[in-house]
Design a protein around this motif. Structure first.
Motif, PDB file in Angstrom:
ATOM      1  N   LYS A   1     -10.043  13.493 -11.196  1.00 24.92           N
ATOM      2  CA  LYS A   1      -9.786  12.191 -11.232  1.00 24.92           C
ATOM      3  C   LYS A   1      -8.411  11.812 -10.574  1.00 24.92           C
ATOM      4  O   LYS A   1      -7.412  12.154 -11.205  1.00 24.92           O
ATOM      5  N   TYR A   2      -8.334  11.483  -9.321  1.00 24.43           N
ATOM      6  CA  TYR A   2      -7.102  11.370  -8.498  1.00 24.43           C
ATOM      7  C   TYR A   2      -7.001   9.870  -8.415  1.00 24.43           C
ATOM      8  O   TYR A   2      -7.979   9.102  -7.941  1.00 24.43           O
ATOM      9  N   PHE A   3      -5.662   9.135  -8.682  1.00 24.05           N
ATOM     10  CA  PHE A   3      -5.468   7.656  -8.400  1.00 24.05           C
ATOM     11  C   PHE A   3      -4.694   7.573  -7.342  1.00 24.05           C
ATOM     12  O   PHE A   3      -3.709   8.259  -6.983  1.00 24.05           O
ATOM     13  N   PRO A   4      -5.074   6.938  -6.220  1.00 26.86           N
ATOM     14  CA  PRO A   4      -4.107   6.767  -5.046  1.00 26.86           C
ATOM     15  C   PRO A   4      -2.763   5.969  -5.378  1.00 26.86           C
ATOM     16  O   PRO A   4      -2.901   5.039  -6.321  1.00 26.86           O
ATOM     17  N   VAL A   5      -1.598   6.331  -4.910  1.00 29.42           N
ATOM     18  CA  VAL A   5      -0.400   5.715  -5.232  1.00 29.42           C
ATOM     19  C   VAL A   5      -0.122   4.475  -4.193  1.00 29.42           C
ATOM     20  O   VAL A   5      -0.447   4.935  -2.872  1.00 29.42           O
ATOM     21  N   ARG A   6       0.140   3.255  -4.570  1.00 31.91           N
ATOM     22  CA  ARG A   6       0.280   2.344  -3.892  1.00 31.91           C
ATOM     23  C   ARG A   6       1.357   2.596  -2.784  1.00 31.91           C
ATOM     24  O   ARG A   6       2.512   2.791  -3.382  1.00 31.91           O
ATOM     25  N   ARG A   7       1.318   2.540  -1.425  1.00 33.02           N
ATOM     26  CA  ARG A   7       2.381   2.826  -0.651  1.00 33.02           C
ATOM     27  C   ARG A   7       3.207   1.473  -0.280  1.00 33.02           C
ATOM     28  O   ARG A   7       2.271   0.362  -0.274  1.00 33.02           O
ATOM     29  N   SER A   8       4.497   1.890  -0.121  1.00 28.99           N
ATOM     30  CA  SER A   8       5.324   0.317   0.181  1.00 28.99           C
ATOM     31  C   SER A   8       4.874   0.005   1.484  1.00 28.99           C
ATOM     32  O   SER A   8       4.317   0.881   2.345  1.00 28.99           O
ATOM     33  N   PHE A   9       5.357  -1.180   1.852  1.00 30.19           N
ATOM     34  CA  PHE A   9       5.245  -1.486   3.302  1.00 30.19           C
ATOM     35  C   PHE A   9       5.795  -0.689   4.376  1.00 30.19           C
ATOM     36  O   PHE A   9       5.292  -0.170   5.282  1.00 30.19           O
ATOM     37  N   VAL A  10       6.900  -0.227   4.085  1.00 25.52           N
ATOM     38  CA  VAL A  10       7.699   0.969   4.719  1.00 25.52           C
ATOM     39  C   VAL A  10       7.007   2.076   5.118  1.00 25.52           C
ATOM     40  O   VAL A  10       6.888   2.655   6.208  1.00 25.52           O
ATOM     41  N   GLU A  11       6.568   2.492   3.969  1.00 20.61           N
ATOM     42  CA  GLU A  11       5.758   3.835   3.994  1.00 20.61           C
ATOM     43  C   GLU A  11       4.757   3.914   4.833  1.00 20.61           C
ATOM     44  O   GLU A  11       4.311   4.534   5.400  1.00 20.61           O
ATOM     45  N   ILE A  12       3.887   2.600   4.757  1.00 22.96           N
ATOM     46  CA  ILE A  12       2.669   2.278   5.478  1.00 22.96           C
ATOM     47  C   ILE A  12       3.116   2.513   7.031  1.00 22.96           C
ATOM     48  O   ILE A  12       2.592   2.812   7.924  1.00 22.96           O
ATOM     49  N   LEU A  13       4.269   1.753   7.350  1.00 24.18           N
ATOM     50  CA  LEU A  13       4.763   1.768   8.648  1.00 24.18           C
ATOM     51  C   LEU A  13       4.995   2.765   9.244  1.00 24.18           C
ATOM     52  O   LEU A  13       4.791   3.240  10.329  1.00 24.18           O
TER      53      LEU A  13
END
Ligand SMILES: Nc1ncnc2c1ncn2[C@@H]1O[C@H](COP(=O)(O)OP(=O)(O)OP(=O)(O)O)[C@@H](O)[C@H]1O
Ligand SMILES: [Mg+2]
Length: 331
Positions: free
Chosen positions: A16-28
């Motif tokens: 079971k892997y949970f995705p880590v929420r990425r910050s706005f900057v990380e997404i950019l």
């Protein structure tokens, strides 16, 4: 003659892997998705009528494992075979009748009960939801169950609300609610951890009585090996999403193999006192399950770490019948 083992549960390489929420900057920046690898490939079987304890430090993935096995959260990979049937991917509707056979008891008896529902109704409720009884019969069975778990006079307890009860009494209600469906398998997640120490033994005894009466199988989750040893037939030691050692209680206690198992036992005075062998002390804290160390994930904390431990993940080695551990020292 081949004797076929009767397993209620067979878990194969469950993840079971949970995705880590990425910050706005990380997404950019198009940073790669990262995952909390809470359960990272665990395999074990539970025989009918057997209790397996899952033991390990906070954050090692015990609760996630228990919830994933019951399909309360969806697995990322692997297989869950319940009563010989692969339930890993079956849709919710088909899962419903199977759910009746598998129940969970949570850690916190305060959060597990609705404050607005009389406890008698809370116990009867699952029977009504699953269409197993009409109102009158459900009440009758709930009253019997109240008596069975020691909440008497049962007519009086039926009318009470959770806030009238002590922690231990609430946990009896939670157990009664799970047992009224006559489950075949229970996940008990830290079922006695929040209960006053003086009440623990009687709650464990209650679970053990049900185990015998219903030939119940149980996954007993606890961070406390001292409690696990009281109720289990076998123990599985979990570290950072993996099972590092599994075996019969007496073999784990008398002949622990993995340095982590040894260290866990050192921390429990009643167990440590029995042994006079060299002490195993581990350093630091459990790393987070996002950046799992390469090779043996325990190596940064292991006093015996060798070169190979930093590079290669150890495989399970059979020590004696039904006793396995994953450590390069055992090769
Ligand atoms: N819904 C979630 N989303 C993201 N991460 C999660 C989620 N649930 C658990 N985790 C993470 O997964 C890892 C394992 O958590 P889990 O609750 O299964 O551990 P545990 O062994 O039950 O710990 P404890 O003894 O404290 O109850 C932890 O790093 C935790 O932060
Ligand atoms: Mg937990």
């Amino acid at each position: 003659m081949v004797i076929k083992m009767d397993y209620i549960l067979n878990v194969k390489d469950l993840k079971k892997y949970f995705p880590v929420r990425r910050s706005f900057v990380e997404i950019l920046k198009k940073a790669p998705e990262r995952y909390v690898r809470a359960v990272d490939g665990i395999s074990f079987k539970i025989k009918r009528g057997e209790t397996l304890s899952l033991i390990g430090e906070s954050g090692c993935g015990k609760t996630t494992a228990g919830r994933t096995i019951l399909r309360l959260i969806e697995p990322t990979g692997g297989k869950i075979i319940f009563n010989g049937k692969d339930i890993t991917k079956i849709p919710e509707k088909k899962l419903r009748p199977i759910r009746r056979k598998m129940q969970i008891i949570f850690q916190d008896p305060y959060a597990s009960l609705s404050p607005k529902m009389k406890i008698g109704e809370a116990i009867a409720h699952p029977l009504l939801i699953h269409g197993l009884a009409d109102k009158e019969e459900a009440k009758e069975r709930a009253l019997k169950m109240l008596k069975r778990v020691g909440l008497t006079p049962e007519e009086e307890f039926y009318e009470r609300y959770p806030h009238h009860l002590s922690g231990g009494q609430r946990q009896r209600v939670v157990i009664a609610r799970a047992m009224i469906l006559k489950p075949e398998f229970i996940v008990a997640d830290e079922a006695v951890s929040m209960i006053d120490a003086s009440m623990r033994a009687s709650i464990l005894e209650l679970l053990n009585d049900f185990k015998k009466e219903y030939n119940l199988s149980m996954l007993f989750i606890t961070h406390d090996i001292d409690i696990g040893k009281l109720i289990s037939d076998r123990i599985a030691v979990m570290y950072l999403g993996k099972i590092v050692e599994i075996g019969k209680v007496k073999d784990i206690l008398n002949n622990p193999q993995h340095p982590y198992t040894k260290a866990l036992m050192e921390a429990v005075p009643s167990i440590a006192r029995r042994k006079r062998k060299k002490k195993v002390k581990i350093k630091g804290e459990i790393p987070n399950a996002i950046d799992i160390p390469p090779g043996c994930r325990f190596h940064p904390r292991c006093p015996f770490a060798m070169d190979i431990c930093r590079k290669k993940e150890p495989e399970m080695v059979e020590i004696e019948p039904e006793h396995f551990a994953a450590c390069h020292l055992l090769k």
